[in-house]
Design a protein around this motif. Sequence first.
Motif, PDB file in Angstrom:
ATOM      1  N   VAL A 190     -41.695  16.441  73.895  1.00  0.00           N
ATOM      2  CA  VAL A 190     -40.361  16.814  74.365  1.00  0.00           C
ATOM      3  C   VAL A 190     -40.408  18.172  75.057  1.00  0.00           C
ATOM      4  N   GLY A 191     -39.577  18.316  76.051  1.00  0.00           N
ATOM      5  CA  GLY A 191     -39.372  19.609  76.683  1.00  0.00           C
ATOM      6  C   GLY A 191     -38.173  20.261  76.034  1.00  0.00           C
ATOM      7  N   VAL A 192     -38.319  21.510  75.692  1.00  0.00           N
ATOM      8  CA  VAL A 192     -37.234  22.258  75.041  1.00  0.00           C
ATOM      9  C   VAL A 192     -36.836  23.415  75.944  1.00  0.00           C
ATOM     10  N   SER A 193     -35.577  23.416  76.365  1.00  0.00           N
ATOM     11  CA  SER A 193     -35.097  24.541  77.170  1.00  0.00           C
ATOM     12  C   SER A 193     -34.554  25.605  76.222  1.00  0.00           C
ATOM     13  N   PHE A 194     -34.876  26.859  76.523  1.00  0.00           N
ATOM     14  CA  PHE A 194     -34.454  27.966  75.671  1.00  0.00           C
ATOM     15  C   PHE A 194     -32.960  28.210  75.829  1.00  0.00           C
ATOM     16  N   LEU A 195     -32.271  28.329  74.701  1.00  0.00           N
ATOM     17  CA  LEU A 195     -30.842  28.663  74.699  1.00  0.00           C
ATOM     18  C   LEU A 195     -30.607  30.080  74.202  1.00  0.00           C
ATOM     19  N   ASP A 196     -31.321  30.447  73.142  1.00  0.00           N
ATOM     20  CA  ASP A 196     -31.174  31.774  72.545  1.00  0.00           C
ATOM     21  C   ASP A 196     -32.583  32.299  72.265  1.00  0.00           C
ATOM     22  N   ASP A 197     -32.962  33.335  72.995  1.00  0.00           N
ATOM     23  CA  ASP A 197     -34.333  33.853  72.967  1.00  0.00           C
ATOM     24  C   ASP A 197     -34.320  35.342  72.623  1.00  0.00           C
ATOM     25  N   PRO A 198     -33.932  35.697  71.378  1.00  0.00           N
ATOM     26  CA  PRO A 198     -33.797  37.114  71.026  1.00  0.00           C
ATOM     27  C   PRO A 198     -35.108  37.895  71.045  1.00  0.00           C
ATOM     28  N   GLU A 199     -36.233  37.210  70.876  1.00  0.00           N
ATOM     29  CA  GLU A 199     -37.529  37.900  70.855  1.00  0.00           C
ATOM     30  C   GLU A 199     -38.194  37.919  72.234  1.00  0.00           C
TER      31      GLU A 199
END
Length: 108
Positions: free
Chosen positions: A76-85
């Motif tokens: 699966v491809g996962v698109s970033f929604l919340d990338d605090p790091e």
Amino acid sequence: MVPLSIEFHSERDLYLAFMPFLKEGGLFVRTPRQYELGAEVELHVLLPDALEPSTVKGEVCWLTPIGAQNGTPPGVGVSFLDDPEKVRHQIEQIIARQLNSSEATLTM
């Protein structure tokens, strides 16, 4: 939110999985498990030479089923929604030399 883990052992593996064409970035995760498009996941990413994984909240945006053309592995491809790091930024720094490569990736 479903947890999903991925570990990268080399820059090349990271390059093959990175999805820079997504607005916030994303990663292809090899897995035989089936997910629905739009499913939210908590992605635990261990980058090459990192001691601990980083966490990114994401959404499934790409499906490669078992038995896909050209022998592409399922996942699966996962698109970033919340990338605090700032995982996207870290990835781009690690694979900077390869970003303009013409080598095919696991998605495009």
